[in-house]
Scaffold this active site. Structure first.
Site, PDB file in Angstrom:
ATOM      1  N   ASP A 315      -4.031   8.582  -6.705  1.00  0.00           N
ATOM      2  CA  ASP A 315      -3.153   9.014  -5.625  1.00  0.00           C
ATOM      3  C   ASP A 315      -2.713   7.754  -4.878  1.00  0.00           C
ATOM      4  OD1 ASP A 315      -1.956  10.662  -3.425  1.00  0.00           O
ATOM      5  OD2 ASP A 315      -3.050  12.250  -4.449  1.00  0.00           O
ATOM      6  N   HIS A 385       3.076   9.676  -5.226  1.00  0.00           N
ATOM      7  CA  HIS A 385       1.659   9.397  -4.940  1.00  0.00           C
ATOM      8  C   HIS A 385       1.160   8.166  -5.707  1.00  0.00           C
ATOM      9  CE1 HIS A 385       0.740  12.922  -2.466  1.00  0.00           C
ATOM     10  NE2 HIS A 385       1.543  13.612  -3.265  1.00  0.00           N
ATOM     11  N   GLU A 450       5.340  16.447  -4.496  1.00  0.00           N
ATOM     12  CA  GLU A 450       5.680  15.794  -3.234  1.00  0.00           C
ATOM     13  C   GLU A 450       6.469  14.494  -3.399  1.00  0.00           C
ATOM     14  OE1 GLU A 450       2.363  17.505  -0.183  1.00  0.00           O
ATOM     15  OE2 GLU A 450       1.800  15.692  -1.279  1.00  0.00           O
TER      16      GLU A 450
END
Length: 640
Positions: A315, A385, A450
């Site tokens: 991440d 990420h 995201e």
């Protein structure tokens, strides 16, 4: 224990006409030395705007959850005195005591960094409500400790219980090995508990006979209780393990709480799982979990008859998987510190923190899971990420792109792998080559979540790719990237798994692709209609970092709302799916995101009893579930 040199107290206050409010901080100098020309760093998920309004302090910088301030010029903080300042202009309001500073340190003028103890976030302007009781006493309709509850149980309670179960004459080597495996599982989870299984006959024990019957189906088993014998019939090795685990639960409960629980004297259990995918996800990027802890969680999953461990290995905050072709991923990319390329985040302080899994450790974890019939699904989160990846491999960036041209929802600038850089695919190809040697699962989870709406639009290379390929906008670029990744995995005999955003911008070929729906339940239905296989993990029910009550003193995150154990238990994923797409629902999954898990007590408070609640949702038919019964049995569960 060393005496603390500094302590930071913090409180949140509302501001009329603003939603975010502000923080009030007090730094106390507990050392014997006066300090000046210093800086204060704190980490918090409640982030400031880019230019917060400060009283008695100077704002220096923010990087995601990292915030740095300094006192007014010429200020000296003497021993025993304090510095109080106010920061107004937060991106969201604080709703719970864990929404404040998670860690802090002081950077002294000589370059030394010193940790500050951080108090709970206090609340100004209204009552600070204490956390409520989250679980009722419960009520048993049948006096048996089984969790998850079986599909069918017709049992008569006995007046006593055996000291242990042992293999009857005729048990083969595989049956005995399976008993040893489950006995070892129990011993690891309940280290002071009496062993429920013995591999040799035992006085006051009870013989256990084994019988294989493939007609029962995968993961299925049947238990028959009569007199002084117990019979276990199983459809396959997983079913045998699950039957043995159920027997251990029955005996464990009867022994621990004989006033409430019994061991069967007669009757039967006929059992098989509701869903084929009974998963739990663990984020090891935000907080690192040593190998022994990962194995402990896998043991707990096995106890609850779950069969998927989704391992979130990378991440923004860190890359945790050793890739021998790129050693910098687990040096630069797995280290956070005040003077490191990756700054402290989410509980980190003055000392650098580093952690990753060597390939030998990964193999040991995968093998451990395999002995418990748990499949390990690895995840590297791309293209977003990827802050840690890009810090380790800056050659994967477009040098012509402005360094802060977009930010992720978590506040990381320019954190996505660029689809227009061919070296990106060379890099990922080598990563995949090493991963397939470590993980036998046919799935590799590639994240896909995201990506900020304006990602790559300031990259000249990305704009040229868009022009050449007739692509429009971020999500079309993401789809282009994901389709190439899908092809790369197919060449290697692997199938794409991802978060629901993999479907954005045109998505990828749905055939065989499995997506985990996390944003809200309706997303899962829409993915199924598009042809994707779906695992339901909505944040509103199955994210185990969410707060369990609305009161201020209850810890956890709140972006997906309040998720009490009762809601987690009663949420019905299948209820969202009409019959024509019901076959696309593969199962359900708990998600353990680690932003709030700074210690084991926080982990246990937030994960339990909601993890076993999801285990029961994954296994037990809706008609056989009972919240009162679950509440009575779940306190017997192992803890992390």
């Amino acid at each position: 224990m060393a005496i603390a040199e500094f302590r930071l107290e913090n409180a949140w206050h509302p501001i009329e006409g603003e939603t975010g409010g502000g923080f009030s901080f007090t730094l106390l100098n507990l050392s014997a030395e006066a300090i000046s020309d210093f800086r204060l760093v704190y980490t918090s998920l409640t982030r400031t705007i880019d230019a917060p309004r400060c009283q008695n302090a100077r704002y220096l910088r923010r990087n995601a959850n990292f915030h740095e301030f300094a006192p007014p010029a010429g200020f000296t903080l003497k021993p025993g005195e304090s510095w109080t300042f106010v920061v107004d202009g937060l991106l969201r309001p604080a709703k719970h005591r864990t929404d404040g500073a998670k860690s802090a340190y002081v950077s002294l003028s000589n370059g030394r960094h010193v940790d500050a103890i951080v108090g709970d976030l206090m609340l100004e302007g209204r009552h600070s409500e204490p956390a409520p009781k989250l679980l009722p006493e419960g009520k048993l309709d049948q006096p048996f400790a089984l969790l998850p509850w079986p599909a069918e149980a017709s049992l008569t309670a006995g007046d006593t219980y055996p000291v242990a179960l042992y293999p009857a004459p005729g048990a083969n080597a595989d049956d005995i090995a399976a008993m040893h495996g489950v006995a070892s599982l129990h011993a690891r989870l309940f280290s002071v508990g009496h062993q429920p299984l013995s591999l040799a006959p035992v006085h006051e024990g009870r013989a256990l006979t084994f019988s294989a019957d493939a007609a029962l189906g995968a993961s299925a088993y049947r238990l028959d209780f009569a007199g002084d014998a117990v019979g276990l019939t199983y459809g396959d090795a997983a079913g045998r393990q699950y039957g043995l685990t159920a027997l251990c639960q029955l005996l464990h409960g009867a022994r621990i709480d004989a006033d409430r629980f019994r061991f069967p004297a007669a009757g039967h259990i006929a059992d098989s799982p509701r869903y084929g995918w009974r998963g739990t996800h663990l984020d090891v990027s935000r907080q690192f979990y040593p190998t022994t802890d990962v194995k402990r969680l896998i043991d707990i999953l096995a106890w609850f008859r779950m069969n998927i461990f989704h391992w979130h290995l990378t991440d923004d905050e860190a890359w945790r998987l050793e890739i021998r072709a790129y050693p910098q991923l687990t040096t630069v990319g797995a280290t956070r510190g005040p003077d490191a390329p990756l700054l402290p985040q989410l509980g980190n302080g003055a000392e650098p923190v580093v952690g990753f899994y060597s390939q030998d450790e990964v193999k040991a974890i995968v093998a451990h899971a395999g002995t418990l019939n748990i499949e390990v699904i690895p995840e590297i989160d791309i293209p977003g990420h990827s802050t840690a990846t890009l810090a380790a491999l800056p050659e994967l960036t477009d040098g012509q792109e402005a360094p802060d041209s977009y930010r992720s929802v978590q506040g990381f600038p320019n954190n996505a792998l660029n689809p227009a850089i061919e070296l990106t695919y060379d890099f990922l190809g080598k990563v995949f080559d090493e991963m397939i040697e470590l993980f036998p699962s046919r799935y590799i989870h590639i994240g896909g979540d995201e990506v900020a709406n304006n990602t790559w639009l300031a990259s000249p290379l990305a704009r040229k790719l868009m022009q050449d390929e007739g692509l429009e906008g971020t999500f079309a670029l993401q789809s282009h990237f994901m389709k190439r990744i899908q092809a790369m995995l197919a060449e290697r005999g692997r199938i794409v798994a991802g978060w629901d955003e993999v479907s954005h911008g045109g998505g990828v070929d749905p055939e065989g692709t499995l997506l985990v729906a996390w944003q809200k339940p309706e997303v899962g239905m829409e993915l199924a209609r598009q042809g994707y296989d779906v695992v339901m993990a909505p944040g509103q029910a199955y994210y185990l970092d969410m707060v369990q009550a609305e009161e201020w003193q209850e810890p956890g995150a709140s972006w997906a709302g309040t998720v009490p154990p009762h809601h987690t238990y009663t949420y019905e994923a299948a209820g969202e799916f009409p019959p024509e797409i019901a076959s696309k629902l593969r199962g359900v999954q708990a998600c353990i995101w680690s932003e709030h898990f700074l210690n084991r007590d926080y982990f246990n408070h937030l994960v339990f009893p909601r993890l076993p609640a999801i285990a029961e949702a994954a296994w037990t038919p809706k008609a056989a579930k009972s919240w009162d019964r679950f509440a009575a049995i779940v306190p017997l569960s192992p803890r992390f």
